[in-house]
Design a protein around this motif. Structure first.
Motif, PDB file in Angstrom:
ATOM      1  N   THR A  74       0.840  -1.193   0.000  1.00 12.42           N
ATOM      2  CA  THR A  74       0.000   0.000   0.000  1.00 12.42           C
ATOM      3  C   THR A  74       0.875   1.243   0.000  1.00 12.42           C
ATOM      4  N   VAL A  75       0.463   2.245  -0.774  1.00  8.03           N
ATOM      5  CA  VAL A  75       1.160   3.532  -0.814  1.00  8.03           C
ATOM      6  C   VAL A  75       0.150   4.620  -0.463  1.00  8.03           C
ATOM      7  N   LEU A  76       0.377   5.339   0.638  1.00  6.51           N
ATOM      8  CA  LEU A  76      -0.499   6.426   1.067  1.00  6.51           C
ATOM      9  C   LEU A  76       0.059   7.766   0.592  1.00  6.51           C
ATOM     10  N   LEU A  77      -0.756   8.531  -0.128  1.00  3.71           N
ATOM     11  CA  LEU A  77      -0.323   9.824  -0.650  1.00  3.71           C
ATOM     12  C   LEU A  77      -1.343  10.908  -0.309  1.00  3.71           C
ATOM     13  N   ASN A  78      -0.863  12.134  -0.209  1.00  2.00           N
ATOM     14  CA  ASN A  78      -1.670  13.271   0.219  1.00  2.00           C
ATOM     15  C   ASN A  78      -2.260  14.001  -0.986  1.00  2.00           C
ATOM     16  N   ASN A 128       3.002  -8.205  -5.660  1.00  2.64           N
ATOM     17  CA  ASN A 128       1.835  -8.647  -6.404  1.00  2.64           C
ATOM     18  C   ASN A 128       1.046  -7.462  -6.958  1.00  2.64           C
ATOM     19  N   TYR A 129       0.660  -6.546  -6.087  1.00  4.30           N
ATOM     20  CA  TYR A 129      -0.039  -5.336  -6.484  1.00  4.30           C
ATOM     21  C   TYR A 129       0.496  -4.145  -5.692  1.00  4.30           C
ATOM     22  N   VAL A 130       0.561  -2.992  -6.342  1.00  5.42           N
ATOM     23  CA  VAL A 130       0.828  -1.727  -5.665  1.00  5.42           C
ATOM     24  C   VAL A 130      -0.508  -1.012  -5.543  1.00  5.42           C
ATOM     25  N   ASN A 131      -1.028  -0.932  -4.327  1.00  8.33           N
ATOM     26  CA  ASN A 131      -2.330  -0.319  -4.082  1.00  8.33           C
ATOM     27  C   ASN A 131      -2.135   1.121  -3.606  1.00  8.33           C
ATOM     28  N   ILE A 132      -2.397   2.065  -4.508  1.00  8.46           N
ATOM     29  CA  ILE A 132      -2.230   3.484  -4.185  1.00  8.46           C
ATOM     30  C   ILE A 132      -3.512   3.995  -3.535  1.00  8.46           C
ATOM     31  N   LYS A 133      -3.369   4.674  -2.415  1.00  9.55           N
ATOM     32  CA  LYS A 133      -4.517   5.281  -1.733  1.00  9.55           C
ATOM     33  C   LYS A 133      -4.235   6.776  -1.585  1.00  9.55           C
ATOM     34  N   VAL A 134      -5.007   7.569  -2.289  1.00  6.09           N
ATOM     35  CA  VAL A 134      -4.856   9.023  -2.244  1.00  6.09           C
ATOM     36  C   VAL A 134      -5.901   9.570  -1.283  1.00  6.09           C
ATOM     37  N   VAL A 135      -5.468  10.357  -0.323  1.00  5.78           N
ATOM     38  CA  VAL A 135      -6.398  10.900   0.666  1.00  5.78           C
ATOM     39  C   VAL A 135      -6.172  12.395   0.820  1.00  5.78           C
ATOM     40  N   ALA A 136      -7.248  13.164   0.657  1.00  7.32           N
ATOM     41  CA  ALA A 136      -7.194  14.616   0.825  1.00  7.32           C
ATOM     42  C   ALA A 136      -7.768  14.987   2.184  1.00  7.32           C
ATOM     43  N   ASP A 137      -7.414  16.157   2.674  1.00  7.19           N
ATOM     44  CA  ASP A 137      -8.010  16.655   3.906  1.00  7.19           C
ATOM     45  C   ASP A 137      -9.515  16.758   3.725  1.00  7.19           C
ATOM     46  N   LEU A 138     -10.263  16.539   4.805  1.00  6.26           N
ATOM     47  CA  LEU A 138     -11.721  16.538   4.713  1.00  6.26           C
ATOM     48  C   LEU A 138     -12.263  17.855   4.173  1.00  6.26           C
ATOM     49  N   GLN A 139     -11.645  18.959   4.554  1.00  6.31           N
ATOM     50  CA  GLN A 139     -12.099  20.259   4.104  1.00  6.31           C
ATOM     51  C   GLN A 139     -11.373  20.742   2.856  1.00  6.31           C
ATOM     52  N   PRO A 147      -7.813  21.455   0.463  1.00  7.03           N
ATOM     53  CA  PRO A 147      -8.153  21.455  -0.968  1.00  7.03           C
ATOM     54  C   PRO A 147      -8.000  20.077  -1.597  1.00  7.03           C
ATOM     55  N   PHE A 148      -8.738  19.843  -2.668  1.00  7.85           N
ATOM     56  CA  PHE A 148      -8.697  18.577  -3.388  1.00  7.85           C
ATOM     57  C   PHE A 148      -7.901  18.804  -4.672  1.00  7.85           C
ATOM     58  N   ILE A 149      -6.611  18.580  -4.586  1.00  7.02           N
ATOM     59  CA  ILE A 149      -5.702  18.961  -5.667  1.00  7.02           C
ATOM     60  C   ILE A 149      -5.346  17.786  -6.571  1.00  7.02           C
ATOM     61  N   GLU A 150      -4.998  16.652  -5.971  1.00  9.64           N
ATOM     62  CA  GLU A 150      -4.575  15.502  -6.779  1.00  9.64           C
ATOM     63  C   GLU A 150      -5.442  14.284  -6.480  1.00  9.64           C
ATOM     64  N   SER A 151      -5.542  13.420  -7.477  1.00  4.43           N
ATOM     65  CA  SER A 151      -6.336  12.199  -7.352  1.00  4.43           C
ATOM     66  C   SER A 151      -5.742  11.144  -8.267  1.00  4.43           C
ATOM     67  N   ASP A 200      -9.167   6.973  -4.418  1.00  2.71           N
ATOM     68  CA  ASP A 200      -9.128   8.261  -3.725  1.00  2.71           C
ATOM     69  C   ASP A 200     -10.379   8.479  -2.874  1.00  2.71           C
ATOM     70  N   ASN A 201     -11.055   7.385  -2.490  1.00  2.92           N
ATOM     71  CA  ASN A 201     -12.187   7.480  -1.563  1.00  2.92           C
ATOM     72  C   ASN A 201     -12.224   6.245  -0.660  1.00  2.92           C
ATOM     73  N   ASP A 202     -11.065   5.890  -0.119  1.00  2.77           N
ATOM     74  CA  ASP A 202     -10.955   4.693   0.710  1.00  2.77           C
ATOM     75  C   ASP A 202     -11.783   4.853   1.989  1.00  2.77           C
ATOM     76  N   GLN A 203     -12.628   3.875   2.271  1.00  2.00           N
ATOM     77  CA  GLN A 203     -13.546   3.955   3.403  1.00  2.00           C
ATOM     78  C   GLN A 203     -12.807   3.997   4.737  1.00  2.00           C
ATOM     79  N   THR A 204     -11.787   3.165   4.891  1.00  2.00           N
ATOM     80  CA  THR A 204     -11.041   3.133   6.149  1.00  2.00           C
ATOM     81  C   THR A 204     -10.381   4.477   6.440  1.00  2.00           C
TER      82      THR A 204
END
Length: 315
Positions: free
Chosen positions: A203-207, A234-245, A247-251, A275-279
């Motif tokens: 898993t790769v977490l990005l802002n 096996n897989y590179v699972n990218i998870k993009v997460v923006a601040d709740l408020q 700005p939404f800059i990258e996805s 870019d909308n991971d529930q966890t």
């Protein structure tokens, strides 16, 4: 005279600011009691975290000290740390099974390891706080900070005095001040080793709230990505997460994330991107539940749960 006084006041203010900033920089020297911290962490790791390790913590410290104190703070290379790294046992979850089969069988064993006993490798960049929360709830997540080297030196600073023997506890150069920075070189080698041992689904977490969420000059972009092995991953699972408020800059479909995906494709990696991971959404809402999006999300989850229960009773 009417223009001189404001200029004079501004000069005094700037002088005080510079003096304060110099004092602040002077405090960023080698972490106080660094020897006791590192050796103490070492004993904690081999006693509580991984009791199966047999390791001489005092010898490790001696090799670390030699690496740092034998050359100037801006001339400590990865090679200077080699003896220390050689003395440190590396936990390699993927090596529980020797993957030397065809690509299809390798993928099968990687999937098996990832879903059963192997740690789930977690990489991150500019998402440290959220990474720590994610790691706490996702079972078996394994970051660089969970390795022995990462555990020992996390959040510490070190450098040697330039004119005398010993560590400099008053000030150390910034990472950007020199190429072979004493701290940077250690993390460079640690990051490379961590990436080389990665396997299974990582898993790769990005802002997503910043420009260049995937930065080619970061440790992730310049070191770890280059040392991932598509035969082991096996897989590179990218998870993009923006601040709740925002700005939404990258996805997943815009910005530097697209560059990362292109690199993965060119190197033969299989990948997913969300870019909308529930966890991650739930973790953010736990930190800031008053956000309107959290109320909406909670109502949606409640409605979904009620619908599931209704269907269950009807069956």
């Amino acid at each position: 005279m009417t223009t001189w006084k404001p200029v004079q006041n501004l000069t005094i203010w700037l002088t005080m600011l510079l003096l304060c900033s110099n004092q602040l920089r002077a405090q960023l020297g080698t972490t106080a009691n660094i020897r006791h911290i590192v050796v103490g962490r070492c004993y904690s790791y081999i006693t509580l975290v991984n009791p199966s390790l047999r390791f001489d913590c005092e010898e490790m410290w001696r090799r670390f000290e030699e690496a740092v104190l034998r050359q100037s703070s801006c001339n400590v290379t990865v090679e200077n740390y080699q003896q220390m790294f050689y003395s440190i046992p590396q936990t390699r979850p993927c090596d529980r099974v020797s993957i030397t089969f065809t690509k299809e069988l390798s993928s099968f064993f990687n999937s098996y390891l990832d879903s059963s006993t192997a740690a789930k490798f977690l990489f991150w960049s500019k998402t440290r706080t959220l990474m720590q929360s994610y790691k706490a709830v996702v079972r078996d997540s394994w970051t660089l900070e969970d390795t022995l080297v990462g555990f020992l030196f996390n959040d510490l600073i070190w450098c040697r005095q330039e004119e005398q023997a010993g560590f400099d506890f008053s000030s150390c150069p910034a990472w950007s001040a020199c190429r072979n920075h004493a701290v940077y070189s250690l993390w460079l080698q640690a990051s490379q080793s961590f990436a080389e041992m990665a396997c299974g689904n990582i898993t790769v977490l990005l802002n997503g709230s910043i420009i260049n969420a995937f930065d080619g000059k970061s440790m992730l972009g310049s070191v770890e990505l280059d040392h991932l092995n598509p035969q082991r991953v096996n897989y590179v699972n990218i998870k993009v997460v923006a601040d709740l408020q925002g700005p939404f800059i990258e996805s997943c479909s815009q910005g530097s994330i697209v560059d990362l995906i292109h690199i993965l494709q060119s190197r033969g990696f299989r990948w997913t991107c969300s870019d909308n991971d529930q966890t991650l959404m739930i973790l953010q809402c736990l930190r800031d539940p008053k956000q309107s999006v959290c109320q909406t999300y909670a109502n949606s989850l409640s409605h979904r749960q009620s619908h599931i229960q209704l269907n269950h009773t009807q069956v």
